[in-house]
Write a protein that holds these residues in place. Structure first.
Motif, PDB file in Angstrom:
ATOM      1  N   TYR B  37       0.986  -1.023  -0.044  1.00 61.26           N
ATOM      2  CA  TYR B  37       0.000  -0.074   0.134  1.00 61.26           C
ATOM      3  C   TYR B  37       0.833   1.116  -0.112  1.00 61.26           C
ATOM      4  N   GLN B  39       0.879   5.165   0.918  1.00 62.47           N
ATOM      5  CA  GLN B  39       0.295   6.245   1.739  1.00 62.47           C
ATOM      6  C   GLN B  39       0.840   7.773   1.313  1.00 62.47           C
ATOM      7  N   ARG B  43      -2.494  11.240   3.555  1.00 62.61           N
ATOM      8  CA  ARG B  43      -2.823   9.892   4.511  1.00 62.61           C
ATOM      9  C   ARG B  43      -3.863   8.883   3.916  1.00 62.61           C
ATOM     10  N   GLN B  44      -4.171   9.105   2.517  1.00 58.47           N
ATOM     11  CA  GLN B  44      -5.063   7.988   2.196  1.00 58.47           C
ATOM     12  C   GLN B  44      -4.294   6.911   1.597  1.00 58.47           C
ATOM     13  N   MET B  45      -4.741   5.833   2.130  1.00 52.40           N
ATOM     14  CA  MET B  45      -4.186   4.543   1.878  1.00 52.40           C
ATOM     15  C   MET B  45      -4.662   3.882   0.493  1.00 52.40           C
TER      16      MET B  45
END
Lengths: 112, 111
Positions: B37, B39, B43-45
């Motif tokens: 993932y 980021q 802050r959005q994954m």
């Protein structure tokens, strides 16, 4: 469009108070997760749920609780907030263990 | 116990070059799933790539590919032709019965 939302986005609370962070998803996913993110520790699993009435402890569950009364919501409660619980909290949901997990925007919690 | 280790807290790469981020994991299960993932500062994954443990073929998504070594429990991410927008925290994750993340690698991309 389906989504996962967290509220509030920011919160400041005092030591010893009970705090509840909300997580709501419209994906109709059975799996839901709560993480905390701290510098140097990555995302650490607090609690997770595989469906209604199912909850499980993660790596760092002390001082936290969750309940799952419906598919859409998994609220995270800090029973008595401590300064060590100052962190950014993420909620996530997924359809299955092999599928992508979708994350909320995060909640920044400060305990003073 | 299920664990994920990312031994590189920070990495840097020149734009258009290739960089590899390391990840090792530990599990007693034979069937599981691995993820990378991203980021960004927002802050959005964001899911970058995923790999099923039962598949020997390494997953590829455009400029992103993995080197999956099941016996060594290693799952590295290769980013080719790096772009400024690739700058972010990268998390390796492992899922058997729960989704566990590593501590992350911060990638800087220099023009």
């Amino acid at each position: 469009d389906a989504e996962i939302t967290q509220s509030p986005r920011h919160k400041i609370t005092e030591t010893g108070r009970q705090v509840t962070l909300a997580c709501h998803q419209t994906w109709n996913h059975n799996n839901m997760f709560w993480y905390r993110q701290d510098l140097g520790h990555g995302l650490r699993l607090i609690h997770y749920s595989y469906g209604v009435q199912d909850t499980n402890k993660g790596e760092v569950s002390d001082g936290y609780s969750v309940s799952r009364s419906n598919t859409e919501d998994l609220p995270l409660t800090l029973e008595s907030a401590a300064s060590s619980q100052t962190s950014v909290y993420f909620c996530a949901s997924s359809e299955a263990s092999w599928t992508e997990a979708f994350f909320g925007q995060g909640t920044r919690l400060t305990v003073v | 116990a299920q664990t994920v280790t990312q031994s590189q807290p920070e990495m840097s790469v020149q734009e258009a070059e290739t960089v590899t981020l390391s990840c090792t994991y530990d599990t007693s299960e034979s069937d599981y799933y691995l993820f990378w993932y991203k980021q960004p500062p927002s802050r959005q994954m964001i899911l970058v790539i995923r790999q099923e443990a039962y598949k020997q073929q390494n997953a590829t998504e455009n400029r992103f590919s993995v080197n999956f070594q099941k016996a060594a429990k290693s799952f590295s991410l290769k980013i080719s032709d790096s772009q400024l927008g690739d700058a972010a925290m990268y998390f390796c994750a492992h899922n058997t019965d729960k989704l566990i993340f590593g501590t992350g690698t911060r990638l800087q991309v220099f023009p």
